[in-house]
Design a protein around this motif. Structure first.
Motif, mmCIF file in Angstrom:
data_model
loop_
_atom_site.group_PDB
_atom_site.id
_atom_site.type_symbol
_atom_site.label_atom_id
_atom_site.label_comp_id
_atom_site.label_asym_id
_atom_site.label_seq_id
_atom_site.Cartn_x
_atom_site.Cartn_y
_atom_site.Cartn_z
ATOM 1 N N GLY A 6 0.575 -1.147 0.170
ATOM 2 C CA GLY A 6 -0.100 -0.021 0.117
ATOM 3 C C GLY A 6 0.822 1.301 -0.092
ATOM 4 N N GLU A 7 2.250 1.203 -0.340
ATOM 5 C CA GLU A 7 2.931 2.510 -0.483
ATOM 6 C C GLU A 7 4.131 2.121 -1.118
ATOM 7 O OE1 GLU A 7 5.642 2.162 3.637
ATOM 8 O OE2 GLU A 7 3.837 2.915 3.818
ATOM 9 N N PRO A 8 4.735 3.037 -1.765
ATOM 10 C CA PRO A 8 5.914 2.957 -2.979
ATOM 11 C C PRO A 8 6.943 2.469 -2.123
ATOM 12 C CG PRO A 8 4.806 5.195 -3.027
ATOM 13 C CD PRO A 8 4.168 4.453 -1.813
ATOM 14 N N VAL A 9 7.858 1.566 -2.754
ATOM 15 C CA VAL A 9 9.117 0.862 -2.201
ATOM 16 C C VAL A 9 10.100 1.711 -2.699
ATOM 17 C CG1 VAL A 9 10.496 -1.168 -1.852
ATOM 18 C CG2 VAL A 9 7.845 -1.266 -2.023
ATOM 19 N N LEU A 10 10.808 2.528 -2.049
ATOM 20 C CA LEU A 10 11.952 3.426 -2.398
ATOM 21 C C LEU A 10 13.149 2.577 -3.070
ATOM 22 C CD1 LEU A 10 12.161 5.874 0.596
ATOM 23 C CD2 LEU A 10 10.792 6.118 -1.899
ATOM 24 N N GLU A 11 13.399 1.506 -2.527
ATOM 25 C CA GLU A 11 14.687 0.645 -3.132
ATOM 26 C C GLU A 11 14.129 -0.771 -3.373
ATOM 27 O OE1 GLU A 11 18.043 1.034 -0.803
ATOM 28 O OE2 GLU A 11 18.387 3.245 -0.802
ATOM 29 N N PRO A 12 13.422 -0.962 -4.432
ATOM 30 C CA PRO A 12 12.856 -2.312 -4.488
ATOM 31 C C PRO A 12 13.983 -3.352 -4.988
ATOM 32 C CG PRO A 12 12.586 -0.990 -6.556
ATOM 33 C CD PRO A 12 13.073 -0.059 -5.602
ATOM 34 N N LYS A 13 13.782 -4.386 -4.361
ATOM 35 C CA LYS A 13 14.805 -5.712 -4.687
ATOM 36 C C LYS A 13 14.157 -6.862 -4.897
ATOM 37 C CE LYS A 13 18.061 -3.665 -1.331
ATOM 38 N NZ LYS A 13 17.440 -2.508 -1.144
ATOM 39 N N THR A 14 14.531 -7.514 -6.021
ATOM 40 C CA THR A 14 14.025 -9.024 -6.461
ATOM 41 C C THR A 14 14.941 -9.400 -7.415
ATOM 42 O OG1 THR A 14 12.405 -10.293 -7.435
ATOM 43 C CG2 THR A 14 12.370 -7.867 -8.132
ATOM 44 N N ILE A 15 15.207 -10.808 -7.605
ATOM 45 C CA ILE A 15 15.955 -11.162 -8.678
ATOM 46 C C ILE A 15 15.316 -11.329 -9.982
ATOM 47 C CG2 ILE A 15 14.739 -13.584 -8.418
ATOM 48 C CD1 ILE A 15 17.500 -14.626 -8.726
ATOM 49 N N ALA A 16 13.911 -10.971 -9.965
ATOM 50 C CA ALA A 16 13.061 -10.655 -11.161
ATOM 51 C C ALA A 16 13.292 -9.119 -11.698
ATOM 52 C CB ALA A 16 11.646 -11.086 -10.882
ATOM 53 N N SER A 17 14.269 -8.940 -12.594
ATOM 54 C CA SER A 17 14.548 -7.483 -12.809
ATOM 55 C C SER A 17 13.350 -6.798 -13.480
ATOM 56 C CB SER A 17 15.737 -7.421 -13.596
ATOM 57 O OG SER A 17 15.554 -8.339 -14.830
ATOM 58 N N GLU B 273 7.729 -28.392 -17.717
ATOM 59 C CA GLU B 273 7.198 -28.141 -18.781
ATOM 60 C C GLU B 273 7.622 -27.716 -20.127
ATOM 61 O OE1 GLU B 273 3.746 -28.257 -18.425
ATOM 62 O OE2 GLU B 273 3.164 -28.117 -16.492
ATOM 63 N N GLY B 274 8.972 -27.596 -20.061
ATOM 64 C CA GLY B 274 9.592 -27.032 -21.482
ATOM 65 C C GLY B 274 9.398 -25.737 -21.702
ATOM 66 N N VAL B 275 8.915 -24.769 -20.780
ATOM 67 C CA VAL B 275 8.748 -23.458 -21.092
ATOM 68 C C VAL B 275 9.878 -22.595 -20.387
ATOM 69 C CG1 VAL B 275 7.262 -21.392 -20.409
ATOM 70 C CG2 VAL B 275 6.156 -23.723 -21.104
ATOM 71 N N PHE B 276 10.579 -22.030 -20.840
ATOM 72 C CA PHE B 276 11.930 -21.296 -20.338
ATOM 73 C C PHE B 276 11.235 -19.723 -20.559
ATOM 74 C CE2 PHE B 276 16.471 -19.990 -21.103
ATOM 75 C CZ PHE B 276 16.584 -19.657 -20.065
ATOM 76 N N GLY B 277 11.011 -19.303 -19.178
ATOM 77 C CA GLY B 277 10.700 -17.664 -19.233
ATOM 78 C C GLY B 277 11.491 -17.127 -18.324
ATOM 79 N N GLU B 278 11.695 -15.821 -18.631
ATOM 80 C CA GLU B 278 12.353 -15.168 -17.666
ATOM 81 C C GLU B 278 11.879 -14.995 -16.263
ATOM 82 O OE1 GLU B 278 12.571 -10.789 -18.323
ATOM 83 O OE2 GLU B 278 10.559 -10.765 -18.916
ATOM 84 N N PRO B 279 12.760 -14.665 -15.454
ATOM 85 C CA PRO B 279 12.182 -14.958 -13.881
ATOM 86 C C PRO B 279 10.948 -14.348 -13.465
ATOM 87 C CG PRO B 279 14.622 -14.464 -13.742
ATOM 88 C CD PRO B 279 14.090 -14.329 -15.184
ATOM 89 N N ALA B 280 10.707 -12.905 -14.119
ATOM 90 C CA ALA B 280 9.364 -12.325 -13.945
ATOM 91 C C ALA B 280 8.296 -13.025 -14.337
ATOM 92 C CB ALA B 280 9.548 -10.862 -14.321
ATOM 93 N N SER B 281 8.598 -13.709 -15.334
ATOM 94 C CA SER B 281 7.526 -14.414 -15.685
ATOM 95 C C SER B 281 7.029 -15.743 -15.047
ATOM 96 C CB SER B 281 7.951 -15.308 -17.082
ATOM 97 O OG SER B 281 8.221 -14.337 -18.203
ATOM 98 N N ALA B 282 7.794 -16.184 -14.141
ATOM 99 C CA ALA B 282 7.620 -17.152 -13.162
ATOM 100 C C ALA B 282 6.820 -16.683 -12.142
ATOM 101 C CB ALA B 282 8.833 -17.820 -12.630
#
Length: 353
Positions: A227-238, A281-290
């Motif tokens: 419910g509020e902005p994240v000033l320094e977002p962090k995740t492996i899913a760029s 599944e044979g589906v190679f998606g980028e991390p964010a896709s997952a």
């Protein structure tokens, strides 16, 4: 012959006689039924919408073709965007195809190498900014307002116009809308666009139902969830490492109107889904896709019954967008052998046992 988004869905888009009908073969991406996760979770039907099959390897091409076409129609001499990678690759490709200059701002250290390589290969002018994506977007918004340059981020309404075509395709392929649409949420334009598409198709009686929109952010970049902005977002899913989504309120509207939800998944959950998709599944998606699949798995583990439901998970981009991560996450052994048939028979025989 395969039609691009503008030609295939012309009657549902803001296209005039002056709109150039750009076509790089975007859209018409596969809708693949699950062979493993569907059974594991007990889903009625589970499908993956493979947006990595677009020309530059992500869903961004659907919106970019529309945004660039309208930019040219409006007389813009160049296009500009801020990007965590996929937008810059798409803008650069369509800019090159149409012969107009493309400028992209990228936050330092926050773009996967595969995506940066694309923007450079297509000839874009790449400016690296010390700051976050959100700060970069604010800069390009200000710059575009003062110059004769079209901003092609998802704040551009033409981007969402093009992206909603994916919802049309899902209905066309399935014969109706699914009960659930699971989708990653970063800048929140895509969940907004899909909902707009499902609503529009329902209004013209192309579908009998509208799906519940189930969006998922990464835990370290989940401003809508907290419910509020994240000033320094962090995740492996760029691709979803965004702390203040431009389409925040539109995403909430899509969530609420559809009776859906927007939740979060951890990087661990994202990586587990990432590996499961490719290996089972044979589906190679980028991390964010997952994140979409990780969200589905998480909801099932929390007791949600999907046995009577038709579900579509959006796989937003190709795994080749982030080849370094794929190598880092590969725990399968590499077998090194001498050039000897007996050694090969012994080694491969043990693998097949």
């Amino acid at each position: 012959m395969r039609q691009g988004v503008l030609s295939r869905y012309k009657q549902f888009l803001d296209i005039t006689s002056n709109t150039p009908m750009i076509d790089m073969g975007e859209g018409s991406t596969p809708l693949v039924r699950s062979k493993f996760i569907e059974r594991q979770l007990g889903c009625g039907e589970l499908y993956f919408k493979l947006e990595g099959c677009n020309p530059t390897g992500s869903f961004k091409d659907r919106g970019m073709v529309m945004a660039v076409a309208k930019a040219i129609e409006g007389g813009s001499r160049a296009i500009i965007c801020a990007s965590t990678g996929n937008t810059s690759a798409s803008a650069a490709a369509y800019g090159a195809y149409c012969g107009i200059k493309t400028i992209v701002l990228v936050p330092s250290g926050n773009v996967a190498k595969g995506k940066m390589a694309q923007a450079l290969a297509y000839g874009a002018e790449v400016v690296v900014v010390e700051g976050t994506f959100d700060q970069s977007l604010e800069m390009v918004r200000n710059f575009s307002e003062r110059n004769s340059i079209a901003l092609v981020n998802s704040v551009n309404p033409h981007r969402l116009e093009g992206q909603k075509s994916a919802a049309f395709e899902i209905v066309d392929d399935l014969g109706d809308a699914p009960e659930y649409l699971f989708i990653p949420v970063g800048n929140a334009g895509n969940i907004t666009a899909y909902w707009n598409g499902f609503v529009q198709y329902h209004e013209v009686e192309k579908s009998t139902i509208k799906p519940r929109m189930m969006g998922f952010q990464a835990e370290g970049a989940a401003p809508i969830v907290i419910g509020e902005p994240v000033l320094e977002p962090k995740t492996i899913a760029s691709a979803i490492r965004i702390g203040n989504p431009a389409s925040w309120q539109h995403a909430i509207k899509a969530r609420d109107e559809s009776g859906g939800s927007i939740g979060s998944v951890s990087d661990k959950e994202i990586l587990e889904a990432y590996k499961m998709l490719s290996r089972r599944e044979g589906v190679f998606g980028e991390p964010a896709s997952a994140a979409s699949v990780a969200g589905l798995i998480k909801m099932h583990s929390n007791g949600i019954d999907f046995s009577d439901s038709r579900i579509v998970c959006v796989i937003t981009g190709s795994g080749l967008k982030d080849p370094d991560l794929a190598s880092e996450q590969n725990d399968m052994p590499l077998h090194q052998l001498p050039l000897d048939m007996d050694a090969m028979n012994r080694a491969l025989g043990s693998i097949l046992e």
